[in-house]
Design an enzyme around this catalytic site. Structure first.
Site, PDB file in Angstrom:
ATOM      1  N   SER A 174      34.763 123.245  38.251  1.00 41.63           N
ATOM      2  CA  SER A 174      34.960 124.667  37.966  1.00 41.63           C
ATOM      3  C   SER A 174      33.636 125.402  38.119  1.00 41.63           C
ATOM      4  CB  SER A 174      35.565 124.842  36.566  1.00 41.63           C
ATOM      5  OG  SER A 174      35.874 126.197  36.316  1.00 41.63           O
ATOM      6  N   THR A 175      33.134 125.998  37.051  1.00 45.41           N
ATOM      7  CA  THR A 175      31.912 126.797  37.122  1.00 45.41           C
ATOM      8  C   THR A 175      30.758 125.975  37.691  1.00 45.41           C
ATOM      9  OG1 THR A 175      32.653 127.939  35.131  1.00 45.41           O
ATOM     10  CG2 THR A 175      30.384 128.327  35.835  1.00 45.41           C
ATOM     11  N   HIS A 200      38.420 125.481  40.545  1.00 43.30           N
ATOM     12  CA  HIS A 200      38.940 126.733  39.999  1.00 43.30           C
ATOM     13  C   HIS A 200      38.366 127.895  40.801  1.00 43.30           C
ATOM     14  CE1 HIS A 200      39.377 124.597  35.841  1.00 43.30           C
ATOM     15  NE2 HIS A 200      40.395 124.346  36.644  1.00 43.30           N
TER      16      HIS A 200
END
Length: 353
Positions: A174-175, A200
């Site tokens: 994700s991040t 994501h």
């Protein structure tokens, strides 16, 4: 600090963030030159940055920040094709995440997406600034559904599979994941295990992200389409706004791309992908969880581990945000913890075992 040439956007984001007591908007600027003057007085913990602005564009400003004083930056970008391409370049330059905005009705859109904006800023605030430089009233939160909303639990034939079929590598991130995936995939040779990935990312950006990686990598990288086969030398990235599941027909693996509710507030969800790998690949799978905020993927990786798959988590020192790997480690889902630069070799070893 908010840097956007639209007064409406600056006001809407400021009002959205002001509702959360843990966030203070210290300044808003109409372009990067104004922003730099304000940053001489007080440097922000997080910057929300537009791309297309007068006098200096956001990408140039971002590169300047990352070269002088790496700071978490959230890109607030249009969904237009031109904006999407610039946003991908910004992620490559060190931005941690994206807030997408439409060309019309921006104020209403930001108000409706208040929780997403707040969470993006909080995730950015937790980012490890040393890892950011590029490498060569808030709306009520949505219910946090589990992977049960898309795919039933319980081990399928994969649990009893012997290692006679190709290894499938499943990666969740994700991040900070766009840079992490680039670092891993660009180091893999053309002959490597088939790879399925959930990063994501909003709709439309995943296709451009995959296209960019495909131009950098020896392996074939593409945004997944329903029915695509998982074969050696190919990496399939789940489309933004859709879930991706691994399936099996005889000795052949493929992916399903499906609609469904948000799982762990994400679509695509890492938990959904990992659970499908546990069911249909079992011990023939290799699970990797990398940088990201939250816990999406932790339970799915545990299911892969319990099905006999080998599992790896990125270590804290190389993560932009040590959230997802940390939660997986806490659950006992992880066999090995490795820094980012050792993950490509682990993937290759898994393909030979």
């Amino acid at each position: 600090m908010i840097v956007d040439d639209s007064a409406v956007v600056r006001q809407a984001i400021s009002q959205t963030l002001a509702v959360d007591p843990g966030i203070e908007v210290i300044a808003a600027a109409a372009d990067p030159l104004f922003a730099m003057r304000k940053m001489e007085v007080q440097w922000p913990d997080v910057i929300i940055l537009d791309i297309e602005m007068p006098r200096m564009d956001g990408l140039t400003f971002l590169k300047k920040i990352m070269s002088e004083r790496p700071t978490p930056v959230v890109i607030c970008s249009s969904l237009a094709e031109r904006g999407a391409e610039a946003t991908m370049n910004a992620l490559s330059a060190g931005a941690v995440s994206i807030i997408t905005k439409p060309k019309m009705g921006v104020k209403q859109f930001l108000e409706d997406s208040a929780n997403d904006v707040v969470q993006a800023v909080k995730a950015a605030a937790r980012a490890n600034a040393r890892r950011l430089a590029p490498r060569t009233a808030v709306n009520a939160p949505l219910p946090k559904l589990s992977a049960d909303a898309v795919i039933t639990s319980g081990l399928g034939s994969g649990a009893s599979m012997v290692r006679t079929t190709d290894c499938v590598v499943a990666i969740g991130t994700s991040t900070g994941g766009t840079q992490a995936l680039e670092a891993v995939l660009t180091r893999l040779p053309a002959v490597c295990p088939g790879i399925v990935i959930v990063q994501h990312m909003p709709e439309r950006f995943t296709a451009m992200f995959a296209e960019r990686l495909n131009g950098l990598c020896e392996i074939d990288v593409r945004e997944a389409r329903h029915g695509d086969r998982v074969v050696p030398g190919r990496a399939l990235i789940a489309p933004g706004g859709k879930h991706m599941l691994l399936t099996r027909s005889g000795a052949q693996y493929a992916v399903e791309v499906v609609d469904g509710p948000l799982v762990n507030r994400h679509r695509p969800s890492v938990d959904v992908l990992f659970r499908s790998c546990a069911k249909f690949a079992g011990r023939n799978a290799f699970g990797v969880i990398m940088t990201g905020m939250g816990d999406d993927g932790a339970r799915g990786l545990k299911e892969m581990h319990d099905a006999g798959a080998s599992t790896v988590a990125e270590d804290e020192s190389s993560c932009v945000v040590f959230g997802m790997p940390k939660e997986a480690i806490k659950l006992g889902a992880v066999d090995t913890v490795l820094p980012l630069d050792r993950i490509p070799a682990a993937i290759l070893r898994a393909g030979k075992s």
